[in-house]
Design a protein around this motif. Structure first.
Motif, PDB file in Angstrom:
ATOM      1  N   ARG A 358      62.270  -0.541  -4.302  1.00  0.00           N
ATOM      2  CA  ARG A 358      63.218  -1.632  -4.520  1.00  0.00           C
ATOM      3  C   ARG A 358      62.662  -2.765  -5.385  1.00  0.00           C
ATOM      4  NH1 ARG A 358      64.784  -1.692   1.812  1.00  0.00           N
ATOM      5  NH2 ARG A 358      62.530  -1.615   1.862  1.00  0.00           N
ATOM      6  N   SER A 359      61.339  -2.849  -5.469  1.00  0.00           N
ATOM      7  CA  SER A 359      60.769  -3.961  -6.248  1.00  0.00           C
ATOM      8  C   SER A 359      61.080  -3.828  -7.738  1.00  0.00           C
ATOM      9  CB  SER A 359      59.260  -4.026  -6.038  1.00  0.00           C
ATOM     10  OG  SER A 359      58.677  -2.779  -6.355  1.00  0.00           O
ATOM     11  N   LEU A 360      61.471  -2.629  -8.175  1.00  0.00           N
ATOM     12  CA  LEU A 360      61.879  -2.479  -9.586  1.00  0.00           C
ATOM     13  C   LEU A 360      63.038  -3.413  -9.914  1.00  0.00           C
ATOM     14  CD1 LEU A 360      61.847   1.390 -10.166  1.00  0.00           C
ATOM     15  CD2 LEU A 360      60.457  -0.292 -11.401  1.00  0.00           C
ATOM     16  N   LYS A 361      63.953  -3.541  -8.946  1.00  0.00           N
ATOM     17  CA  LYS A 361      65.112  -4.419  -9.166  1.00  0.00           C
ATOM     18  C   LYS A 361      64.650  -5.863  -9.372  1.00  0.00           C
ATOM     19  CE  LYS A 361      67.198  -3.165  -5.304  1.00  0.00           C
ATOM     20  NZ  LYS A 361      68.131  -2.858  -4.201  1.00  0.00           N
ATOM     21  N   MET A 362      63.663  -6.258  -8.572  1.00  0.00           N
ATOM     22  CA  MET A 362      63.162  -7.636  -8.699  1.00  0.00           C
ATOM     23  C   MET A 362      62.512  -7.820 -10.064  1.00  0.00           C
ATOM     24  SD  MET A 362      61.368  -7.981  -4.964  1.00  0.00           S
ATOM     25  CE  MET A 362      61.688  -9.636  -4.461  1.00  0.00           C
ATOM     26  N   TRP A 363      61.721  -6.841 -10.433  1.00  0.00           N
ATOM     27  CA  TRP A 363      60.962  -6.937 -11.689  1.00  0.00           C
ATOM     28  C   TRP A 363      61.900  -7.069 -12.879  1.00  0.00           C
ATOM     29  CZ3 TRP A 363      58.434  -2.684 -14.957  1.00  0.00           C
ATOM     30  CH2 TRP A 363      57.349  -3.174 -15.654  1.00  0.00           C
ATOM     31  N   PHE A 364      62.917  -6.232 -12.918  1.00  0.00           N
ATOM     32  CA  PHE A 364      63.880  -6.283 -14.028  1.00  0.00           C
ATOM     33  C   PHE A 364      64.619  -7.637 -14.042  1.00  0.00           C
ATOM     34  CE2 PHE A 364      64.930  -1.862 -15.854  1.00  0.00           C
ATOM     35  CZ  PHE A 364      63.673  -1.346 -15.577  1.00  0.00           C
ATOM     36  N   VAL A 365      65.079  -8.050 -12.868  1.00  0.00           N
ATOM     37  CA  VAL A 365      65.883  -9.284 -12.804  1.00  0.00           C
ATOM     38  C   VAL A 365      65.022 -10.509 -13.135  1.00  0.00           C
ATOM     39  CG1 VAL A 365      67.143 -10.816 -11.220  1.00  0.00           C
ATOM     40  CG2 VAL A 365      67.653  -8.370 -11.270  1.00  0.00           C
ATOM     41  N   PHE A 366      63.834 -10.581 -12.559  1.00  0.00           N
ATOM     42  CA  PHE A 366      62.996 -11.765 -12.809  1.00  0.00           C
ATOM     43  C   PHE A 366      62.637 -11.858 -14.296  1.00  0.00           C
ATOM     44  CE2 PHE A 366      61.136 -11.499  -8.215  1.00  0.00           C
ATOM     45  CZ  PHE A 366      62.359 -11.932  -7.722  1.00  0.00           C
ATOM     46  N   ARG A 367      62.395 -10.704 -14.910  1.00  0.00           N
ATOM     47  CA  ARG A 367      62.008 -10.741 -16.320  1.00  0.00           C
ATOM     48  C   ARG A 367      63.200 -11.011 -17.230  1.00  0.00           C
ATOM     49  NH1 ARG A 367      58.007  -5.911 -17.709  1.00  0.00           N
ATOM     50  NH2 ARG A 367      57.895  -7.115 -19.626  1.00  0.00           N
ATOM     51  N   MET A 368      64.364 -10.503 -16.873  1.00  0.00           N
ATOM     52  CA  MET A 368      65.506 -10.668 -17.776  1.00  0.00           C
ATOM     53  C   MET A 368      66.192 -12.025 -17.635  1.00  0.00           C
ATOM     54  SD  MET A 368      66.940  -7.137 -18.977  1.00  0.00           S
ATOM     55  CE  MET A 368      67.763  -8.104 -20.152  1.00  0.00           C
ATOM     56  N   TYR A 369      66.063 -12.646 -16.460  1.00  0.00           N
ATOM     57  CA  TYR A 369      66.667 -13.972 -16.298  1.00  0.00           C
ATOM     58  C   TYR A 369      65.636 -15.080 -16.460  1.00  0.00           C
ATOM     59  CZ  TYR A 369      71.140 -12.094 -14.787  1.00  0.00           C
ATOM     60  OH  TYR A 369      72.351 -11.456 -14.758  1.00  0.00           O
ATOM     61  N   GLY A 370      64.407 -14.810 -16.033  1.00  0.00           N
ATOM     62  CA  GLY A 370      63.418 -15.879 -15.970  1.00  0.00           C
ATOM     63  C   GLY A 370      63.800 -16.831 -14.851  1.00  0.00           C
ATOM     64  N   LEU A 371      62.850 -17.624 -14.411  1.00  0.00           N
ATOM     65  CA  LEU A 371      63.126 -18.586 -13.341  1.00  0.00           C
ATOM     66  C   LEU A 371      64.296 -19.498 -13.734  1.00  0.00           C
ATOM     67  CD1 LEU A 371      62.496 -20.030 -10.678  1.00  0.00           C
ATOM     68  CD2 LEU A 371      60.636 -21.228 -11.828  1.00  0.00           C
ATOM     69  N   GLN A 372      64.307 -19.901 -15.008  1.00  0.00           N
ATOM     70  CA  GLN A 372      65.374 -20.824 -15.429  1.00  0.00           C
ATOM     71  C   GLN A 372      66.760 -20.199 -15.323  1.00  0.00           C
ATOM     72  OE1 GLN A 372      64.312 -22.062 -19.358  1.00  0.00           O
ATOM     73  NE2 GLN A 372      62.879 -23.621 -18.612  1.00  0.00           N
ATOM     74  N   GLY A 373      66.850 -18.930 -15.698  1.00  0.00           N
ATOM     75  CA  GLY A 373      68.152 -18.254 -15.618  1.00  0.00           C
ATOM     76  C   GLY A 373      68.616 -18.141 -14.175  1.00  0.00           C
ATOM     77  N   LEU A 374      67.677 -17.880 -13.280  1.00  0.00           N
ATOM     78  CA  LEU A 374      68.029 -17.773 -11.860  1.00  0.00           C
ATOM     79  C   LEU A 374      68.464 -19.144 -11.319  1.00  0.00           C
ATOM     80  CD1 LEU A 374      65.059 -15.482 -10.727  1.00  0.00           C
ATOM     81  CD2 LEU A 374      67.421 -14.774 -11.087  1.00  0.00           C
ATOM     82  N   GLN A 375      67.734 -20.179 -11.726  1.00  0.00           N
ATOM     83  CA  GLN A 375      68.106 -21.535 -11.285  1.00  0.00           C
ATOM     84  C   GLN A 375      69.494 -21.901 -11.814  1.00  0.00           C
ATOM     85  OE1 GLN A 375      64.730 -23.595 -12.969  1.00  0.00           O
ATOM     86  NE2 GLN A 375      63.615 -23.638 -11.023  1.00  0.00           N
ATOM     87  N   ASP A 376      69.773 -21.535 -13.062  1.00  0.00           N
ATOM     88  CA  ASP A 376      71.104 -21.835 -13.634  1.00  0.00           C
ATOM     89  C   ASP A 376      72.212 -21.202 -12.798  1.00  0.00           C
ATOM     90  OD1 ASP A 376      69.843 -23.124 -15.683  1.00  0.00           O
ATOM     91  OD2 ASP A 376      70.151 -21.541 -17.182  1.00  0.00           O
ATOM     92  N   HIS A 377      71.943 -19.947 -12.366  1.00  0.00           N
ATOM     93  CA  HIS A 377      72.947 -19.233 -11.564  1.00  0.00           C
ATOM     94  C   HIS A 377      73.229 -19.996 -10.259  1.00  0.00           C
ATOM     95  CE1 HIS A 377      74.945 -16.068  -9.360  1.00  0.00           C
ATOM     96  NE2 HIS A 377      73.976 -16.048  -8.470  1.00  0.00           N
ATOM     97  N   ILE A 378      72.168 -20.399  -9.570  1.00  0.00           N
ATOM     98  CA  ILE A 378      72.337 -21.131  -8.302  1.00  0.00           C
ATOM     99  C   ILE A 378      73.084 -22.449  -8.557  1.00  0.00           C
ATOM    100  CG2 ILE A 378      71.083 -22.353  -6.440  1.00  0.00           C
ATOM    101  CD1 ILE A 378      70.639 -19.352  -6.217  1.00  0.00           C
ATOM    102  N   ARG A 379      72.637 -23.170  -9.567  1.00  0.00           N
ATOM    103  CA  ARG A 379      73.218 -24.504  -9.821  1.00  0.00           C
ATOM    104  C   ARG A 379      74.693 -24.406 -10.204  1.00  0.00           C
ATOM    105  NH1 ARG A 379      67.754 -26.028 -12.841  1.00  0.00           N
ATOM    106  NH2 ARG A 379      66.673 -26.925 -11.052  1.00  0.00           N
ATOM    107  N   LYS A 380      75.015 -23.378 -10.964  1.00  0.00           N
ATOM    108  CA  LYS A 380      76.418 -23.211 -11.379  1.00  0.00           C
ATOM    109  C   LYS A 380      77.290 -22.977 -10.139  1.00  0.00           C
ATOM    110  CE  LYS A 380      79.428 -20.140 -13.911  1.00  0.00           C
ATOM    111  NZ  LYS A 380      79.552 -18.909 -14.654  1.00  0.00           N
TER     112      LYS A 380
END
Ligand code: PLP
Length: 479
Positions: A358-380
């Motif tokens: 399952r960590s493959l999912k994390m790896w792909f998502v963390f790399r494709m969004y970056g911390l900033q992209g993930l933060q943007d999602h939460i903030r939106k």
């Protein structure tokens, strides 16, 4: 199906999925079917002869889609979000293709090692205390569990084992059965029902701690219960704090509760199933203060961090306390690198033996969004909840029932519970939007959770228009 056909069908499936998600808002968010609807649509027995792929895909629309609740419709506001993103889906496909069952390092080294590093990455995004980070020399570390319910159960079983060993060390005459009959686990009256369920499975007593007016547990209240229970000869051993309760996204006072748990040698587990994702944003991180007192911490990236189910992240300060509770060493699972100092056998951290990559999912998502992209999602999504909150506040027929901190708005019609109950019935019957209720201080409350990644302001405005239209019709009819 050979690889040539798989290539073709795979591309078609990607198109089907992309079309489904691009157009999901046009489907009724909640299905119009009765229990048992599906059986009559398919044969009573599996086919003897192979069938055609095209026929199966035709049946997806005929049989399956009419009975799907569309969690990724921007008109779905029930429960909490089910995270989803294209990078996670692609990684999941790769996980399925590799198809390893990574219960130990030897069973697939990359599966174990990527998981440890991803949990470290995520732990650092959350600014977890160093104790929870495995690194190369840490005593703690993270693991992917399937669900928050499992993480709670695992932590409770580990705590139970630790308590029995500690008590027997100073009282060797006490039997395990005697100790178990006196152990008490505690959690908020607002905690998710999975915490109480864990106590049923663990066979220990559970007591619910009353919450304050904001639905969080205060230290002094727990302390009073502990004093009374100890005076009665009971042994408090575990407290599960909630950060972001299911009903209203309320927060227990962990900075008060943590020191009490530490003093009493109680295991403190923190369940932040939904809210945990938001702690990657510095503005929400203070809500995680008190984590330094916890023995274990869990949240569900599969709720709010763009990683499809299942991916429940759990960290412990001392991995020995978990491993020590569950270790089984049959010869067929032994391997040469077991004691190498890094995490090698996640099988000791969980209830099942088998585990996916399952960590493959994390790896792909963390790399494709970056911390900033993930933060943007939460903030939106938090901003959308605030937008909905202001719409509710501007209509004096309604009231807001709990502080809106993240992506959940709890509201109701002023007046009797019956009115809000009736409104919810009408809302869900219309199938244009979907909500579920909760109970807060004996009031029937509607929960409006921002869920789908595609939800925009126009959907919120549309949802509110729909709710107020149904409200006006209902109130007019009653007069
Ligand atoms: N804990 C909290 C606070 C939750 O809100 C939920 C589900 O919404 C759970 C636990 C259960 O999560 P899971 O389905 O991952 O077991």
């Amino acid at each position: 199906m050979d690889s040539a056909e798989f290539r073709r069908r795979g591309k078609e499936m990607v198109d089907y999925v992309a079309d489904y998600l691009d157009n999901v808002e046009q489907r009724p968010v909640y299905p119009d079917v009765e229990p048992g609807y599906l059986r009559s649509l398919i044969p009573a027995e599996a086919p003897l002869e192979p069938e055609k792929y095209d026929d199966i895909m035709t049946d997806v629309e005929r049989v399956i889609m009419p009975g799907v609740t569309h969690w990724h419709s921007p008109y779905f506001y029930a429960y909490f979000p089910a995270a989803s993103s294209y990078p996670a889906m692609l990684a999941d496909m790769l996980c399925t293709a590799i198809g390893c069952i990574g219960f130990s390092w030897a069973a697939s080294p990359a599966c174990t090692e990527l998981e440890t590093v991803m949990l470290d990455w995520l732990g650092k995004m959350l600014n977890l205390p160093e104790d929870f980070i495995a690194g190369t020399e840490g005593q703690g570390g993270g693991v992917i569990q399937s669900t928050a319910s499992e993480a709670t159960l695992v932590s409770m079983l580990a705590a139970r084992c630790k308590a029995v060993r500690r008590i027997q060390a100073s009282n060797p005459e006490k039997s395990e059965a005697d100790i178990l009959s006196k152990l008490v686990a505690y959690t908020s009256e607002q905690a998710h029902c999975s915490v109480e369920r864990a106590s049923l499975i663990a066979g220990v007593m559970m007591k619910k701690v009353p919450a304050d007016n904001n639905y969080g547990v205060e230290g002094a209240v727990l302390k009073r219960m502990l004093e009374q229970d100890k005076a009665d000869g009971l042994i408090p051993f575990y407290f599960c704090a909630t950060l972001g309760t299911t009903a209203s996204c309320a927060f227990d006072h962990t900075t008060e509760l943590g020191p009490i748990c530490n003093e009493e040698q109680m295991w403190m587990h923190i369940d932040a199933a939904y809210a945990g994702s938001a702690f990657i944003c510095p503005e929400f991180r203070p809500l995680l203060n008190g984590i330094e007192f916890a023995d274990s911490f869990n949240f569900n990236p599969h709720k709010w961090l763009l990683i499809n189910f299942d991916c429940s992240a759990m960290w412990v300060k001392k991995r020995e306390s978990i491993i020590g509770a569950f270790k089984m060493e049959p010869l067929y699972l032994k391997h040469e690198n077991q004691e190498s100092g890094v995490i090698t056998d996640y099988r000791h951290w969980q209830i099942p033996l088998s585990r996916r990559f399952r960590s493959l999912k994390m790896w792909f998502v963390f790399r494709m969004y970056g911390l900033q992209g993930l933060q943007d999602h939460i903030r939106k999504q938090v901003a959308l909840a605030k937008e909905f909150e202001s719409l509710v506040r501007a209509d004096n027929r309604f009231e807001i029932c709990a502080k809106v901190v993240m992506g959940l708005v709890c509201f109701r019609l002023k007046g009797s519970n019956g009115l809000s109950e009736l409104l919810l019935k009408r809302i869900n019957k219309s199938r244009e939007i979907h909500l579920v209720p909760c109970q807060l201080s004996a009031r029937f409350v509607l929960r409006f959770a921002i869920c789908a990644g595609s939800t925009e302001s126009r959907h919120i405005q549309q949802a509110w228009k729909h709710i107020t239209k149904l409200t006006s019709e209902m109130l007019e009819y009653r007069h």
